[in-house]
Design an enzyme around this catalytic site. Sequence first.
Site, PDB file in Angstrom:
ATOM      1  N   HIS A 165      10.110 -48.020  -7.449  1.00  9.25           N
ATOM      2  CA  HIS A 165      11.126 -47.807  -8.475  1.00  9.25           C
ATOM      3  C   HIS A 165      10.525 -46.897  -9.534  1.00  9.25           C
ATOM      4  CE1 HIS A 165      14.666 -48.595 -10.910  1.00  9.25           C
ATOM      5  NE2 HIS A 165      13.899 -48.915 -11.946  1.00  9.25           N
ATOM      6  N   ASP A 205      15.066 -48.971  -3.149  1.00  9.88           N
ATOM      7  CA  ASP A 205      14.672 -49.120  -4.551  1.00  9.88           C
ATOM      8  C   ASP A 205      14.466 -50.597  -4.861  1.00  9.88           C
ATOM      9  OD1 ASP A 205      15.116 -47.525  -7.484  1.00  9.88           O
ATOM     10  OD2 ASP A 205      15.424 -49.690  -7.491  1.00  9.88           O
ATOM     11  N   SER A 207      15.046 -44.832 -14.143  1.00  8.73           N
ATOM     12  CA  SER A 207      15.688 -46.137 -14.161  1.00  8.73           C
ATOM     13  C   SER A 207      16.914 -46.128 -15.084  1.00  8.73           C
ATOM     14  CB  SER A 207      14.679 -47.221 -14.566  1.00  8.73           C
ATOM     15  OG  SER A 207      15.211 -48.506 -14.351  1.00  8.73           O
TER      16      SER A 207
END
Length: 414
Positions: free
Chosen positions: A342, A274, A177
Site C-alpha cells: 500500500h 492493495d 492513499s
Amino acid sequence: MSGSMLFSLLLLTCVPCCIISSSANDQLLVNMTLVQNASAIGAYCLDGSLPAYHLHRGSAAGASNWLLQFEGGGWCNSVASCLDRAKTHRGSTLYMDQMEPFSGILSNNASRNPDFYNWNRVKIRYCDGASFAGNSIFDNGTSLLYFRGQRIWEAIILDLLPKGLSNAKKALLGGCSAGGLAVFLHCDNFATYLPTNTSVKCFSDAGFFLDARDIMLNNTMRAFYKNLTSLQGVVDNMDKNCTKSEYYPEQCIFPQYALPYIKTPVFILNTAYDVYQFHHILVPTSADPHGVWNHCKINPAECSPNQIDILQGFRLEMLNALRFFIEYSRRGGLFINSCFAHCQSESEDTWSGADSPRVNNKTIAEAVGDWYFGRRDTMEIDCAYPCDNTCHNLIGLRSSFRHYNGTSRFKHLT
C-alpha cells in the site's frame, strides 16, 4: 491551549521554512511551513491549528517545475473518531514532526529519482480527515471540529503561487492513499490555478479505492464514505458532472465514478492486492469476526485456495473498474502490479531501488517518468499473484492498521 502545545506552535512559526537537514543515512529532511494566512479563508485543521506543508526548492533545469504531494492517512467519518483524530498528527499540526523525510518521488537524489529530483517538491500535510475535501464545522457547544479540507487545499495553493508555482512550466499533483484519493478530487481544480501553457498532470498512488462488496456481500466502504461525505460536507466539492449523474452523489468520492469526468491527464499506480483495501474493503473485521482470514492477511502464502480465489476476484473487479480508462484514455498512464503493498511512490525500495517491483522489467519511477514526459505509452498491468518474482520484498510484510481513521505501518516478518 497547554504550554507545551503553545511552545510547539512557536517553534513552527519561528524557524525559517527553508532549513534542510540530513540524517546519518543521507536522508533529506525538510522543515515545515505553517500557512499563516490560512485563517483569512477559514482554513484550519480539525483542532483549529493552522495547516502546513514542506517545500524543498528546485534547482537548475527543474527550478520552474513543481511537484505537489498530498500526504495520506485514512479518514474520520464520525464526531467521535474525528475528535480522537484531532488529538494526533492526523488532525493537528501541533502534533506533527517539524522535519519531514523526502524520499521516493520526493527525493533530491538524481540516481534514485531522475525525473523529479531537482523540481520544487512539496509535501502537503494532512490534518482534515476527508482527503482535503470537506467544508463544514461541528460545534455542539462543548466540542468544536473544523472540517475544512477544501479550504486547506486552497490556502496552501494560494501560499505557493507567489513562491513560484504561478510560473510553473511543468506541474504534477500526486498523493498516496487518502492523499491519492485527494488527487482525483482536486486534479482538474489544480490546473485552473496554473498558466494555460503549463504541462499539468496528476498521479495517484494507492488511491483507487473500490466501491466493492466485502466477503459478506455488504457495502462496508460505501457506507463508510456516505457517513464521511455527510459529516464533513464533501459532496459540494465533488465534480458536479459526476454528482448529477446516475450515481448517488456520495458515490462520486470513489475514483471509478469520478475518473471519467477528469479532463487533466492522470497516472494511476495501485497494487491489484492493495493491503489496505484487502483488510478494510474486502475483509473488514465486521465481515470476519472470528478471524478466519487473519493468517492470510499477515502472509498471502498462508491463504487457502478459496481465499486466493476471492483475492483473484477482487483483482478482476479492480481491472474491470479500470477497463474504460485502459481502453479510452489516450493521455493516461497505469501501473497495476501484483504485490501485497500500500503506497509505493514515497519509498526508494518500491519507487526505483535495485530490488523494487517491476512490470515488464520497468520500475514504477521509470513508468511514471515515461508517462509524464511522453517518452512512451505506459499502461502496465501485472500478471496475477503469485507469478511476479519482483514482489519478494513486499509479500512477507506484516501489516498493522488502525481502522479507517488511523495510520498504516509495515514491519518485515524476517
